[in-house]
Structures are given as structure tokens and as C-alpha cells.
Scaffold this motif. Structure first.
Motif, PDB file in Angstrom:
ATOM      1  N   THR A 272      18.539 -57.326 -68.135  1.00  6.43           N
ATOM      2  CA  THR A 272      19.523 -57.562 -67.074  1.00  6.43           C
ATOM      3  C   THR A 272      18.789 -57.877 -65.785  1.00  6.43           C
ATOM      4  OG1 THR A 272      21.060 -56.055 -68.123  1.00  6.43           O
ATOM      5  CG2 THR A 272      21.456 -56.550 -65.801  1.00  6.43           C
TER       6      THR A 272
ATOM      7  N   GLY B 198      26.422 -73.800 -64.225  1.00  6.00           N
ATOM      8  CA  GLY B 198      27.535 -73.190 -64.969  1.00  6.00           C
ATOM      9  C   GLY B 198      28.533 -72.549 -64.019  1.00  6.00           C
TER      10      GLY B 198
ATOM     11  N   MET C  12      33.152 -75.915 -69.820  1.00  5.25           N
ATOM     12  CA  MET C  12      31.951 -76.185 -70.619  1.00  5.25           C
ATOM     13  C   MET C  12      31.528 -77.655 -70.498  1.00  5.25           C
ATOM     14  SD  MET C  12      32.483 -73.910 -74.043  1.00  5.25           S
ATOM     15  CE  MET C  12      34.019 -74.653 -74.575  1.00  5.25           C
TER      16      MET C  12
HETATM   17  C1  FAD Z   1      40.392 -67.493 -69.535  1.00  7.51           C
HETATM   18  C2  FAD Z   1      39.423 -68.621 -69.543  1.00  7.51           C
HETATM   19  C3  FAD Z   1      39.507 -69.585 -70.532  1.00  7.51           C
HETATM   20  C4  FAD Z   1      38.609 -70.642 -70.541  1.00  7.51           C
HETATM   21  N1  FAD Z   1      38.734 -71.606 -71.496  1.00  7.51           N
HETATM   22  C5  FAD Z   1      37.890 -72.654 -71.499  1.00  7.51           C
HETATM   23  C6  FAD Z   1      37.999 -73.675 -72.481  1.00  7.51           C
HETATM   24  O1  FAD Z   1      38.845 -73.637 -73.362  1.00  7.51           O
HETATM   25  N2  FAD Z   1      37.130 -74.707 -72.409  1.00  7.51           N
HETATM   26  C7  FAD Z   1      36.154 -74.781 -71.465  1.00  7.51           C
HETATM   27  O2  FAD Z   1      35.387 -75.747 -71.461  1.00  7.51           O
HETATM   28  N3  FAD Z   1      36.025 -73.832 -70.538  1.00  7.51           N
HETATM   29  C8  FAD Z   1      36.850 -72.768 -70.538  1.00  7.51           C
HETATM   30  N4  FAD Z   1      36.697 -71.785 -69.606  1.00  7.51           N
HETATM   31  C9  FAD Z   1      35.549 -71.850 -68.709  1.00  7.51           C
HETATM   32  C10 FAD Z   1      34.276 -71.518 -69.505  1.00  7.51           C
HETATM   33  O3  FAD Z   1      34.425 -70.297 -70.164  1.00  7.51           O
HETATM   34  C11 FAD Z   1      33.063 -71.473 -68.600  1.00  7.51           C
HETATM   35  O4  FAD Z   1      33.009 -72.645 -67.828  1.00  7.51           O
HETATM   36  C12 FAD Z   1      31.770 -71.340 -69.377  1.00  7.51           C
HETATM   37  O5  FAD Z   1      31.798 -70.216 -70.216  1.00  7.51           O
HETATM   38  C13 FAD Z   1      30.622 -71.222 -68.386  1.00  7.51           C
HETATM   39  O6  FAD Z   1      29.437 -70.924 -69.049  1.00  7.51           O
HETATM   40  P1  FAD Z   1      28.307 -70.076 -68.314  1.00  7.51           P
HETATM   41  O7  FAD Z   1      27.137 -70.110 -69.223  1.00  7.51           O
HETATM   42  O8  FAD Z   1      28.146 -70.517 -66.922  1.00  7.51           O
HETATM   43  O9  FAD Z   1      28.891 -68.603 -68.233  1.00  7.51           O
HETATM   44  P2  FAD Z   1      29.077 -67.577 -69.410  1.00  7.51           P
HETATM   45  O10 FAD Z   1      29.409 -68.298 -70.665  1.00  7.51           O
HETATM   46  O11 FAD Z   1      29.997 -66.552 -68.896  1.00  7.51           O
HETATM   47  O12 FAD Z   1      27.625 -66.946 -69.600  1.00  7.51           O
HETATM   48  C14 FAD Z   1      27.003 -66.125 -68.644  1.00  7.51           C
HETATM   49  C15 FAD Z   1      25.946 -65.301 -69.382  1.00  7.51           C
HETATM   50  O13 FAD Z   1      25.127 -64.653 -68.426  1.00  7.51           O
HETATM   51  C16 FAD Z   1      24.908 -63.327 -68.861  1.00  7.51           C
HETATM   52  N5  FAD Z   1      24.600 -62.528 -67.662  1.00  7.51           N
HETATM   53  C17 FAD Z   1      25.432 -62.205 -66.653  1.00  7.51           C
HETATM   54  N6  FAD Z   1      24.792 -61.513 -65.710  1.00  7.51           N
HETATM   55  C18 FAD Z   1      23.518 -61.376 -66.128  1.00  7.51           C
HETATM   56  C19 FAD Z   1      22.354 -60.754 -65.587  1.00  7.51           C
HETATM   57  N7  FAD Z   1      22.388 -60.130 -64.406  1.00  7.51           N
HETATM   58  N8  FAD Z   1      21.202 -60.814 -66.282  1.00  7.51           N
HETATM   59  C20 FAD Z   1      21.130 -61.450 -67.480  1.00  7.51           C
HETATM   60  N9  FAD Z   1      22.201 -62.063 -68.040  1.00  7.51           N
HETATM   61  C21 FAD Z   1      23.378 -62.029 -67.379  1.00  7.51           C
HETATM   62  C22 FAD Z   1      26.204 -62.924 -69.555  1.00  7.51           C
HETATM   63  O14 FAD Z   1      25.993 -61.840 -70.444  1.00  7.51           O
HETATM   64  C23 FAD Z   1      26.560 -64.235 -70.267  1.00  7.51           C
HETATM   65  O15 FAD Z   1      25.988 -64.299 -71.556  1.00  7.51           O
HETATM   66  C24 FAD Z   1      37.593 -70.715 -69.566  1.00  7.51           C
HETATM   67  C25 FAD Z   1      37.509 -69.747 -68.566  1.00  7.51           C
HETATM   68  C26 FAD Z   1      38.408 -68.703 -68.558  1.00  7.51           C
HETATM   69  C27 FAD Z   1      38.320 -67.678 -67.478  1.00  7.51           C
END
Ligand code: FAD
Length: 540
Positions: free
Chosen positions: A199, A361, A375
Motif C-alpha cells: 500500500t 485512470g 476504461m
Molecule cells: C458504478 C460504476 C460503474 C462503472 N462502470 C463502468 C463501465 O461499465 N465501463 C467503463 O468503462 N467504466 C466504468 N466505470 C468506470 C471505471 O470503473 C473506471 O474508469 C476504471 O475502473 C478506472 O480504472 P483505474 O485503474 O483508474 O482504477 P481502479 O480500477 O479502481 O484501480 C485502482 C487500483 O489501485 C489500487 N490502489 C488504490 N490505492 C492504492 C494504494 N495506496 N497503493 C497501492 N494500490 C492502491 C486499488 O486496489 C485498485 O486495484 C464505472 C464506475 C463506477 C463508479
């Protein structure tokens, strides 16, 4: 409860049949098509020119092979924080280009979330560009070919315009956790990507430059990792973005998530959007036996799950508005009790360019998830960033790299601003309102999309990430508004109807202009006037 008789094979049965005469229908159609065409033609061709010569635009296609230096100092080129959709895809992409990547993830077990389950076709194309499309294999992902839209007992089918793509190109829907786990495995399969559980608690900063991160590993030890570049992808609840951007987060609503089992959707292989009161409800398959339902609840507070208020709300307010085919499975899902909620956040990208660090992201930019664009934006950003980093032999001059990467914020705009703006605007247009002008706009939008032809393929191409052109979005948005006003003027324009029409235009402007302003008018519509757009890679 509405008894929708949706037959996905016959288009004519899918289109609603408003109670109008044929001449009125023709007038409506002509207004819609004429306005969309004229606005789209004039504005789009005026502003969508690309830079040429030695510009960053040319750079994107110029360098194909990686020319990374062998290790100069330290053992890491890039630290990626968070192995979600963005972090895993980024680590794999940079690793494939020869960078030594350290990917630090808080929890390496399979995520179980209600987010990121429908990837738009534009996102699927980006996944192919990154060489990650096999991550959708063996997870029971479902093909998505478009949307079915339902309102007041009528429905219409909106297909993705996929004719000019390979037959495997379409949207995909799946369990988010299965997809993320596949991407983590793929990243970790590269010898130069080190995936570890930990973390990250803070960024290590020296004289305004980020040098690495402080993190707690699985054993609870506090460790420091150093690299010339740290890319923060810690998602929508990011703790680390504070110093790297102006995080103005808006939470217009929450999604309440349920899984319907063994339920036949009215239109298989399509996302379903119910224009309900007070706000939209979504259904889409996430495996061959499960359908995800997301119920939008406006505001930041949802009815309590623990005291049964939520189940009562879903049964009494939501269930009666659903197509009859979905009703029983929906009620069974409530009775099974696995109800989840997530806040729907929106945050425009407002970076503070910082040497040694970058955000990506959801940590960097969020939009309402109604259109499932998150995504797609993240993957499109990774493609832009990969192309910018490719010509660099090493990343050690943090200040020069930071200056150069300012171009990223403009180059990403066509895709991100189109998807972000549409998500924000559609959420407002699709929500019910006590204002008659807003309801006229909602109905006009449904009927405009039902017209077919460019009136449906245009907006769907924008939503799916297949046509990342903000000007085309503005053209369609105002075409809907003018279409709505035109209908009000038929059969004759009474003063009351003129007044509602004027308020409709004002409401439409009040919806879209603030979103575009937050996206940055200059970056969105006049990127070629932004100096960073033309920035060349620093020389070694
Ligand atoms: C209800 C809802 C439905 C959605 N549906 C869709 C959809 O159908 N299609 C679509 O394209 N988008 C959708 N989205 C948006 C989509 O989920 C996000 O845009 C996408 O998941 C972003 O990816 P990310 O890697 O930035 O974040 P995340 O996928 O959330 O990944 C973040 C990662 O960082 C890790 N992390 C966090 N803090 C720390 C730390 N301090 N140290 C180490 N690791 C850490 C977490 O454990 C996680 O694994 C939706 C969003 C919501 C809220």
C-alpha cells in the motif's frame, strides 16, 4: 410496469411510434437531419484539422521501435501505483517497450466490484493496440453490439456502427475482477515488470520533484522505492492525487448494483437503458448467466440497505418502471440480498504538472459511469502516453520530461473530452425533471435517437469511443435541442410553446457549456493553439 415487446431482429418494431401524422413525422425527421448535418458539417470541418510536420501529432506515428537505454542507475524506470484497469495495462505496455516497471498494488486478490464491467468498442480497439485483447479470453465475456433504450412503454435499438471494423470488434462486458486479474497476470508475465503487493502511503518528493514512493509491504514493513517516473493509478478514491491535480470531485448520484440470474434480456447482447423516474437504470450481461443491473439514485445518500429501505425503494419505485421481462428476476435479485452501492463521481482533468510524477485512470479524470466510458478513456490515455514515451532513451531528466509530457494533456482531449462531455450531458438529459423544458429535451433526445440513420449512429459512435470528435458531439447535442424546439412549433407556434422552446435551448446550453468549460475550451476545440501540443521529446 411496462410490457415492452422488443424484437431485436426487426428494426421497425423497435422504433417507437409517436401519434403523429406522416407529414409531421417527415417534418420532424427533416428538422433533425438538417440541423445535425448543417451544424456538424460546418463546425466539424472548421476545427478538426490536425497539425503536421514535426508536431507532436506526427510524433505519434513516427517512432515504432523502442530505444530504451540499458539500466543507467537504480533498478526501476517507472513505478506504477495501483494494478487496476489503468495500472495493469500501463505496466504491461511500458514493460513491453523495455522499461523496468515496478507495479505496486494494495490487494492482489481478485477484485469484486460493480465498476468497469462494460468496455466500449473504442476501448476494445485500444486494448488491441496495446496487445491486451487476450485478457478478455476465458472470462466468459459477452459481446455487446449496441444499446436498447426504453421510455414510457416505447423502445428503440441503437447499434454500434461497426460495419468497417473486423468482425470481432464490438463492446465487451464481463466481471471486472476477472478482467483485472488477467491484466495483472499479463503484466507480471514480463520479466522486467515486478508486481508486488503493498500500500503506497505517500510520494517521496525532493525539491518539488517526485523521486519515488513510500509503501507498506505485505509483511507490514515500510519501504521506499525510487524511480525517475512514478505514475499514480490508484483509482477513484485516490489518496495520492492531492498534490498532483486540483481534485474537484462532484458526486451527482450513486449506482445501486444487483446481479440478475438466468434472465433473458429483451435485446440480447445489448446494453439496456431505461429512462426511468427519477433517473436512468442500466442492464447488461456480465457473463453467459448473469445480468448486471445498475440503478441510479440521485444525490450522495442512498436508502439504507441494512434496515430494508433500499429493498423497499427498489421494489416500489424501480421495479414498476422496468420492462416486464426483467421484473421477476429483478425482484428475485433484491430478495437474494446482494445489493452493492458505489458513488458516481465526476472530476475534470486539472493536473499540476510535477516533475517525476503523472496521474492516470480515475485518479486523474472521472465522468458519470452512465455511458461506461471510464476504461475506454484510461486505455486511450495509455496509448497516447506510450507513444510519447517511446522515443525517449531514458527518463532521468525529470524537469524536461515533465515539460514534454504536458502535451499529453492536450493530445488526450479528443477521446477524453468527447466521452466525458457526453456522459455528463446524457446523465442530465436522461434524468426526469419537474421542469417542462427539460422533459421536452428528454423526449426529444429519445425521439431523435429513434429516427435512425445519422441521428442514432452519430451519438452512438461518440458514446462508444469510435468517433472521438467533440465538435460532432456539440452538433448532435444542439441538433437534439433544435429538433425539440421544432416539434414544439408544430402544428403552430403558440406563445406558450415558444416560451418552452426558448427555455429548452437555455436548459440545453446550461447543461453542456459548463461541462465543456471544465474540459477546457481551448484544449478541446483549438488544440493547435496550445503550445504544449507541439512539444518535441527532450534530447538525451
Ligand atoms: C458504478 C460504476 C460503474 C462503472 N462502470 C463502468 C463501465 O461499465 N465501463 C467503463 O468503462 N467504466 C466504468 N466505470 C468506470 C471505471 O470503473 C473506471 O474508469 C476504471 O475502473 C478506472 O480504472 P483505474 O485503474 O483508474 O482504477 P481502479 O480500477 O479502481 O484501480 C485502482 C487500483 O489501485 C489500487 N490502489 C488504490 N490505492 C492504492 C494504494 N495506496 N497503493 C497501492 N494500490 C492502491 C486499488 O486496489 C485498485 O486495484 C464505472 C464506475 C463506477 C463508479
Amino acid at each position: 410496469m411496462h410490457n415492452y415487446q422488443l424484437n431485436c431482429v426487426n428494426r421497425s418494431e423497435l422504433n417507437p411510434k409517436p401519434m403523429l401524422t406522416s407529414s409531421e413525422v417527415m417534418a420532424e425527421y427533416l428538422i433533425g437531419v438538417a440541423v445535425a448535418s448543417v451544424l456538424g458539417f460546418l463546425l466539424f470541418f472548421k476545427f478538426q484539422r490536425k497539425p503536421s510536420g514535426s508536431s507532436a501529432g506526427a510524433l505519434l506515428t513516427a517512432v515504432e521501435e523502442c530505444r530504451c537505454d540499458p539500466p543507467a542507475s537504480g533498478d526501476t524506470d517507472v513505478i506504477v501505483v495501483g494494478a487496476g484497469v489503468a495500472g495493469s495495462a500501463l505496466a504491461y505496455t511500458l514493460g513491453k517497450d523495455g522499461r523496468r516497471v515496478r507495479l505496486i498494488e494494495r490487494d492482489l486478490t481478485e477484485p469484486d466490484r460493480i465498476v468497469g464491467e462494460l468496455l466500449q468498442p473504442g476501448g476494445y480497439l485500444k486494448l488491441i493496440e496495446l496487445g491486451l485483447e487476450d485478457c478478455l479470453g476465458k472470462i466468459d465475456a459477452q459481446r455487446i453490439l449496441g444499446y436498447a433504450l426504453f421510455k414510457d412503454g416505447k423502445n428503440t435499438k441503437l447499434s454500434y456502427p461497426l460495419e468497417k471494423y473486423d468482425s470481432d470488434v464490438s463492446g465487451r462486458s464481463f466481471h471486472n475482477g476477472r478482467f483485472v486479474q488477467k491484466m495483472r497476470e499479463k503484466a507480471a508475465s514480463l520479466p522486467n515488470v515486478k508486481l508486488e503487493q503493498g500500500t503506497v502511503t505517500s510520494l517521496v518528493e525532493e525539491n518539488g520533484t517526485v523521486k519515488g514512493v513510500l509503501y507498506k509491504n505485505k509483511a507490514g514493513e515500510v519501504l521506499t522505492a525510487y524511480a525517475p517516473l512514478t505514475i499514480v493509478c490508484d483509482g477513484c478514491f485516490s489518496n495520492l492525487r492531492r498534490s498532483l491535480c486540483s481534485s474537484q470531485v462532484d458526486v451527482p448520484s450513486c449506482f445501486v448494483g444487483l446481479i440478475l440470474e438466468n434472465c433473458q434480456l429483451p435485446c440480447p447482447n445489448h446494453g439496456h437503458v431505461i429512462l426511468a423516474d427519477p433517473s436512468p437504470i442500466l442492464f447488461y450481461p456480465i457473463s453467459s448467466t448473469e445480468v448486471r443491473c445498475l440503478v441510479d439514485v440521485p444525490g450522495q445518500k442512498v436508502p439504507s440497505i441494512s434496515n430494508g429501505e433500499m429493498a423497499n425503494y427498489l421494489k416500489t419505485v424501480v421495479a414498476p418502471q422496468l420492462p416486464v421481462q426483467l421484473h421477476d428476476s429483478f425482484v428475485s435479485a433484491i430478495d437474494r440480498g446482494s445489493i452493492r452501492t458505489m458513488p458516481n463521481k465526476s472530476m475534470p482533468a486539472a493536473p499540476h504538472p510535477t516533475p517525476g510524477a503523472l496521474l492516470l485512470g480515475d485518479a486523474f479524470n472521472m465522468r458519470h459511469p452512465l455511458t461506461g466510458g471510464g476504461m475506454t478513456v484510461a486505455l486511450a490515455d495509455i496509448v497516447v502516453l506510450r507513444n510519447l514515451l517511446k522515443p525517449l532513451r531514458n527518463l532521468h531528466d525529470a524537469t524536461a520530461l515533465c515539460k514534454y509530457l504536458e502535451s499529453f494533456y492536450t493530445l488526450r482531449k479528443p477521446v477524453s473530452s468527447t466521452i466525458n462531455t457526453l456522459a455528463g450531458a446524457l446523465y442530465k438529459v436522461f434524468s426526469a425533471s419537474p421542469d417542462q423544458a427539460r422533459n421536452e429535451m428528454r423526449q426529444a433526445c429519445f425521439d431523435y435517437l429513434s429516427l435512425g440513420g445519422v441521428c442514432s449512429t452519430g451519438p452512438v459512435a461518440l458514446l462508444s469511443g469510435l468517433n472521438p470528435r467533440p465538435m460532432s458531439l456539440v452538433a448532435h447535442f444542439f441538433a437534439v435541442a433544435i429538433y425539440g424546439v421544432g416539434r414544439l412549433m408544430l402544428p403552430f407556434p403558440s406563445p406558450k410553446r415558444c416560451w418552452i422552446g426558448a427555455r429548452l435551448i437555455s436548459a440545453a446550453s446550461g447543461i453542456i457549456f459548463p461541462i465543456i468549460k471544465a474540459e477546457g475550451i481551448r484544449q478541446v476545440f483549438f488544440p493547435f493553439t496550445v503550445p504544449a501540443y507541439y512539444r518535441a521529446p527532450p534530447t538525451d
